[in-house]
Design an enzyme around this catalytic site. Structure first.
Site, PDB file in Angstrom:
ATOM      1  N   LYS A  13      -2.363 -33.873 -61.836  1.00 16.36           N
ATOM      2  CA  LYS A  13      -1.703 -35.048 -61.877  1.00 16.36           C
ATOM      3  C   LYS A  13      -2.576 -36.128 -61.342  1.00 16.36           C
ATOM      4  O   LYS A  13      -2.220 -37.294 -61.750  1.00 16.36           O
ATOM      5  CB  LYS A  13      -0.572 -34.723 -60.643  1.00 16.36           C
ATOM      6  CG  LYS A  13       0.544 -33.590 -60.990  1.00 16.36           C
ATOM      7  CD  LYS A  13       1.320 -33.440 -59.721  1.00 16.36           C
ATOM      8  CE  LYS A  13       0.649 -33.209 -58.482  1.00 16.36           C
ATOM      9  NZ  LYS A  13       0.205 -31.939 -58.332  1.00 16.36           N
ATOM     10  N   ARG A  88       8.656 -34.659 -53.913  1.00 20.14           N
ATOM     11  CA  ARG A  88       8.313 -33.352 -54.098  1.00 20.14           C
ATOM     12  C   ARG A  88       9.563 -32.231 -53.604  1.00 20.14           C
ATOM     13  O   ARG A  88       9.323 -31.221 -53.704  1.00 20.14           O
ATOM     14  CB  ARG A  88       7.316 -33.360 -53.056  1.00 20.14           C
ATOM     15  CG  ARG A  88       5.980 -32.696 -53.517  1.00 20.14           C
ATOM     16  CD  ARG A  88       4.895 -32.695 -52.417  1.00 20.14           C
ATOM     17  NE  ARG A  88       3.941 -32.015 -52.766  1.00 20.14           N
ATOM     18  CZ  ARG A  88       2.606 -32.371 -53.036  1.00 20.14           C
ATOM     19  NH1 ARG A  88       2.634 -33.707 -53.302  1.00 20.14           N
ATOM     20  NH2 ARG A  88       1.894 -31.786 -53.399  1.00 20.14           N
ATOM     21  N   ARG A 127     -13.053 -28.039 -57.431  1.00 20.14           N
ATOM     22  CA  ARG A 127     -12.881 -29.481 -57.197  1.00 20.14           C
ATOM     23  C   ARG A 127     -13.601 -29.804 -56.172  1.00 20.14           C
ATOM     24  O   ARG A 127     -13.770 -29.383 -55.125  1.00 20.14           O
ATOM     25  CB  ARG A 127     -11.080 -29.684 -56.640  1.00 20.14           C
ATOM     26  CG  ARG A 127     -10.971 -31.225 -56.310  1.00 20.14           C
ATOM     27  CD  ARG A 127      -9.513 -31.509 -56.471  1.00 20.14           C
ATOM     28  NE  ARG A 127      -8.743 -30.624 -55.595  1.00 20.14           N
ATOM     29  CZ  ARG A 127      -7.412 -30.936 -55.576  1.00 20.14           C
ATOM     30  NH1 ARG A 127      -6.881 -31.589 -56.336  1.00 20.14           N
ATOM     31  NH2 ARG A 127      -6.548 -30.131 -54.848  1.00 20.14           N
ATOM     32  N   ARG A 160     -11.762 -30.225 -50.314  1.00 14.45           N
ATOM     33  CA  ARG A 160     -10.588 -30.441 -49.491  1.00 14.45           C
ATOM     34  C   ARG A 160     -10.395 -29.487 -48.438  1.00 14.45           C
ATOM     35  O   ARG A 160     -10.428 -28.290 -49.110  1.00 14.45           O
ATOM     36  CB  ARG A 160      -9.508 -30.922 -50.462  1.00 14.45           C
ATOM     37  CG  ARG A 160      -9.399 -32.577 -50.450  1.00 14.45           C
ATOM     38  CD  ARG A 160      -8.413 -32.617 -51.635  1.00 14.45           C
ATOM     39  NE  ARG A 160      -7.068 -32.177 -51.653  1.00 14.45           N
ATOM     40  CZ  ARG A 160      -6.066 -32.407 -52.282  1.00 14.45           C
ATOM     41  NH1 ARG A 160      -6.290 -33.513 -53.321  1.00 14.45           N
ATOM     42  NH2 ARG A 160      -4.840 -31.736 -52.091  1.00 14.45           N
ATOM     43  N   ARG A 171       0.211 -23.112 -50.958  1.00 13.86           N
ATOM     44  CA  ARG A 171       0.836 -24.451 -51.793  1.00 13.86           C
ATOM     45  C   ARG A 171       1.509 -24.134 -52.993  1.00 13.86           C
ATOM     46  O   ARG A 171       2.605 -24.937 -53.379  1.00 13.86           O
ATOM     47  CB  ARG A 171      -0.368 -25.640 -52.043  1.00 13.86           C
ATOM     48  CG  ARG A 171      -0.969 -25.984 -50.784  1.00 13.86           C
ATOM     49  CD  ARG A 171      -2.169 -26.659 -50.898  1.00 13.86           C
ATOM     50  NE  ARG A 171      -2.396 -27.710 -51.708  1.00 13.86           N
ATOM     51  CZ  ARG A 171      -3.534 -28.324 -52.330  1.00 13.86           C
ATOM     52  NH1 ARG A 171      -4.718 -27.689 -52.175  1.00 13.86           N
ATOM     53  NH2 ARG A 171      -3.258 -29.244 -53.389  1.00 13.86           N
TER      54      ARG A 171
HETATM   55  P1  AP5 Z   1      -6.229 -33.096 -59.750  1.00 15.69           P
HETATM   56  O1  AP5 Z   1      -6.148 -34.006 -60.687  1.00 15.69           O
HETATM   57  O2  AP5 Z   1      -6.882 -33.497 -58.533  1.00 15.69           O
HETATM   58  O3  AP5 Z   1      -4.828 -32.061 -59.531  1.00 15.69           O
HETATM   59  P2  AP5 Z   1      -3.748 -32.458 -58.824  1.00 15.69           P
HETATM   60  O4  AP5 Z   1      -2.664 -32.022 -59.546  1.00 15.69           O
HETATM   61  O5  AP5 Z   1      -3.591 -33.934 -58.434  1.00 15.69           O
HETATM   62  O6  AP5 Z   1      -3.716 -31.678 -57.464  1.00 15.69           O
HETATM   63  P3  AP5 Z   1      -3.421 -31.820 -55.818  1.00 15.69           P
HETATM   64  O7  AP5 Z   1      -4.291 -30.748 -55.415  1.00 15.69           O
HETATM   65  O8  AP5 Z   1      -4.012 -33.340 -55.660  1.00 15.69           O
HETATM   66  O9  AP5 Z   1      -2.043 -31.988 -55.821  1.00 15.69           O
HETATM   67  P4  AP5 Z   1      -1.304 -31.517 -54.807  1.00 15.69           P
HETATM   68  O10 AP5 Z   1       0.104 -32.027 -55.369  1.00 15.69           O
HETATM   69  O11 AP5 Z   1      -1.201 -30.118 -54.238  1.00 15.69           O
HETATM   70  O12 AP5 Z   1      -1.809 -32.322 -53.499  1.00 15.69           O
HETATM   71  P5  AP5 Z   1      -1.602 -33.853 -53.109  1.00 15.69           P
HETATM   72  O13 AP5 Z   1      -2.906 -34.542 -52.595  1.00 15.69           O
HETATM   73  O14 AP5 Z   1      -0.308 -34.289 -53.690  1.00 15.69           O
HETATM   74  O15 AP5 Z   1      -7.083 -31.855 -60.601  1.00 15.69           O
HETATM   75  C1  AP5 Z   1      -7.409 -30.631 -59.770  1.00 15.69           C
HETATM   76  C2  AP5 Z   1      -8.916 -30.161 -60.169  1.00 15.69           C
HETATM   77  O16 AP5 Z   1      -8.625 -29.905 -61.559  1.00 15.69           O
HETATM   78  C3  AP5 Z   1      -9.913 -31.419 -60.361  1.00 15.69           C
HETATM   79  O17 AP5 Z   1     -11.299 -30.853 -59.689  1.00 15.69           O
HETATM   80  C4  AP5 Z   1     -10.081 -31.990 -61.640  1.00 15.69           C
HETATM   81  O18 AP5 Z   1     -11.121 -32.487 -61.809  1.00 15.69           O
HETATM   82  C5  AP5 Z   1      -9.571 -30.572 -62.521  1.00 15.69           C
HETATM   83  N1  AP5 Z   1      -8.925 -30.924 -63.795  1.00 15.69           N
HETATM   84  C6  AP5 Z   1      -8.035 -31.887 -63.928  1.00 15.69           C
HETATM   85  N2  AP5 Z   1      -7.475 -31.787 -65.027  1.00 15.69           N
HETATM   86  C7  AP5 Z   1      -8.153 -30.811 -65.973  1.00 15.69           C
HETATM   87  C8  AP5 Z   1      -8.212 -30.274 -67.169  1.00 15.69           C
HETATM   88  N3  AP5 Z   1      -7.184 -30.571 -68.017  1.00 15.69           N
HETATM   89  N4  AP5 Z   1      -9.114 -29.253 -67.359  1.00 15.69           N
HETATM   90  C9  AP5 Z   1     -10.024 -28.930 -66.595  1.00 15.69           C
HETATM   91  N5  AP5 Z   1     -10.203 -29.231 -65.056  1.00 15.69           N
HETATM   92  C10 AP5 Z   1      -9.017 -30.389 -64.837  1.00 15.69           C
HETATM   93  O19 AP5 Z   1      -0.824 -33.337 -51.654  1.00 15.69           O
HETATM   94  C11 AP5 Z   1      -1.815 -32.603 -50.440  1.00 15.69           C
HETATM   95  C12 AP5 Z   1      -0.639 -32.302 -49.527  1.00 15.69           C
HETATM   96  O20 AP5 Z   1      -0.073 -33.511 -48.815  1.00 15.69           O
HETATM   97  C13 AP5 Z   1       0.444 -31.401 -49.651  1.00 15.69           C
HETATM   98  O21 AP5 Z   1       0.391 -30.198 -49.737  1.00 15.69           O
HETATM   99  C14 AP5 Z   1       1.734 -31.627 -48.670  1.00 15.69           C
HETATM  100  O22 AP5 Z   1       1.309 -31.021 -47.555  1.00 15.69           O
HETATM  101  C15 AP5 Z   1       1.344 -33.139 -48.468  1.00 15.69           C
HETATM  102  N6  AP5 Z   1       1.924 -34.000 -49.290  1.00 15.69           N
HETATM  103  C16 AP5 Z   1       1.801 -35.054 -50.178  1.00 15.69           C
HETATM  104  N7  AP5 Z   1       3.047 -35.505 -50.765  1.00 15.69           N
HETATM  105  C17 AP5 Z   1       3.846 -35.026 -50.293  1.00 15.69           C
HETATM  106  C18 AP5 Z   1       5.277 -35.395 -50.452  1.00 15.69           C
HETATM  107  N8  AP5 Z   1       5.755 -36.276 -51.303  1.00 15.69           N
HETATM  108  N9  AP5 Z   1       6.203 -34.661 -49.431  1.00 15.69           N
HETATM  109  C19 AP5 Z   1       5.577 -33.710 -48.529  1.00 15.69           C
HETATM  110  N10 AP5 Z   1       4.453 -33.481 -48.353  1.00 15.69           N
HETATM  111  C20 AP5 Z   1       3.756 -34.297 -49.191  1.00 15.69           C
END
Ligand code: AP5
Length: 214
Positions: A13, A88, A127, A160, A171
């Site tokens: 994402k 979310r 990552r 991370r 997660r």
């Molecule tokens: P990446 O693009 O980083 O993936 P992502 O979907 O953004 O993953 P996140 O882990 O950031 O999402 P998340 O939703 O768990 O975490 P968030 O930060 O929102 O890609 C992942 C890896 O794959 C990278 O190394 C990339 O290079 C590689 N990649 C990408 N595309 C690829 C492809 N096509 N092929 C091969 N490799 C690829 O949230 C973290 C925490 O914050 C949550 O757990 C929660 O505790 C809190 N939080 C955040 N938002 C909320 C909310 N709205 N409500 C409550 N808690 C929240």
């Protein structure tokens, strides 16, 4: 244009949201990035969020909703935004709808980046994130030019805290229980679109652009 990026943790994402923000010149708003910046800066919000994030749990809705509503007031949101990691939960989606309806607006598209669970743990273990600017890399799929150093700001790369395999599994469970129901929610509103997130990043991007239009 107002877009929501949906998908499991690690589905890509953030990667896609950054590329789309550059193409359409609208801000990429990531609640995860906002929380990580608060943790880095030692704020009270960061301390509260970290307790949940390190366990792979969601931060409580009330902390997230106020934060995001405040972000929408910024000038750069006047032509739209790409939401990454928000909403979310169903209550977060309802709060967003209520706020948009109040100003006569709505979401244009919710894009679900589909990646099966079995690919996720592998992706997360590779990552790397920059401590300086937050840029994201992958040791295999998106490597830096110099190992361990960010291409953009030369900052150090780290794993991370919530990318440890046991936290990733938590997660994923939380995603299936609390976030996946949003797919039905946005399907019901006619704005849901799905793309295959298992292919090369550029191909995923091309599929999304085909949906959104030039
Ligand atoms: P990446 O693009 O980083 O993936 P992502 O979907 O953004 O993953 P996140 O882990 O950031 O999402 P998340 O939703 O768990 O975490 P968030 O930060 O929102 O890609 C992942 C890896 O794959 C990278 O190394 C990339 O290079 C590689 N990649 C990408 N595309 C690829 C492809 N096509 N092929 C091969 N490799 C690829 O949230 C973290 C925490 O914050 C949550 O757990 C929660 O505790 C809190 N939080 C955040 N938002 C909320 C909310 N709205 N409500 C409550 N808690 C929240």
């Amino acid at each position: 244009m107002k877009i929501i990026m949906l998908g499991a943790p690690g589905a890509g994402k953030g990667t896609q949201a950054k590329m789309l923000a550059a193409k359409y010149d609208i801000p990429h708003i990531s609640t995860g990035d906002i929380f990580r910046a608060n943790i880095k800066n030692g704020t009270e919000l960061g301390a509260k969020a970290k307790e949940y994030m390190d366990k792979g749990l969601l931060v409580p809705d009330e902390l997230v909703v106020d934060l995001i509503m405040d972000r929408f007031k910024a000038d750069d949101c006047k032509n739209g935004y790409i939401l990454d990691g928000f909403p979310r939960t169903i209550p977060q989606a309802e709060a967003l709808d209520k706020a948009l309806t109040a100003v006569g607006e709505s979401i244009d598209y919710a894009i679900n980046v589909e990646v099966p669970d079995e690919n996720i743990v592998n992706r997360m273990s590779g990552r790397r994130a920059c401590v300086g600017c937050g840029a994201t890399y992958h040791i295999k799929y998106s490597p830096t030019k110099v190992e361990g150093k960010c291409d953009t700001c030369n900052g150090d790369l780290i794993i991370r805290d919530d990318d440890k395999p046991e936290t990733v599994l938590n997660r994923l469970n939380v995603y299936h229980e609390q976030t996946q129901p949003l797919i039905d929610y946005y399907s019901g509103k006619g704005v849901m679109r799905e793309v295959d997130g298992t292919v090369d990043m550029q191909l995923v991007f091309d599929s999304i652009v085909a949906i959104l239009g030039e």
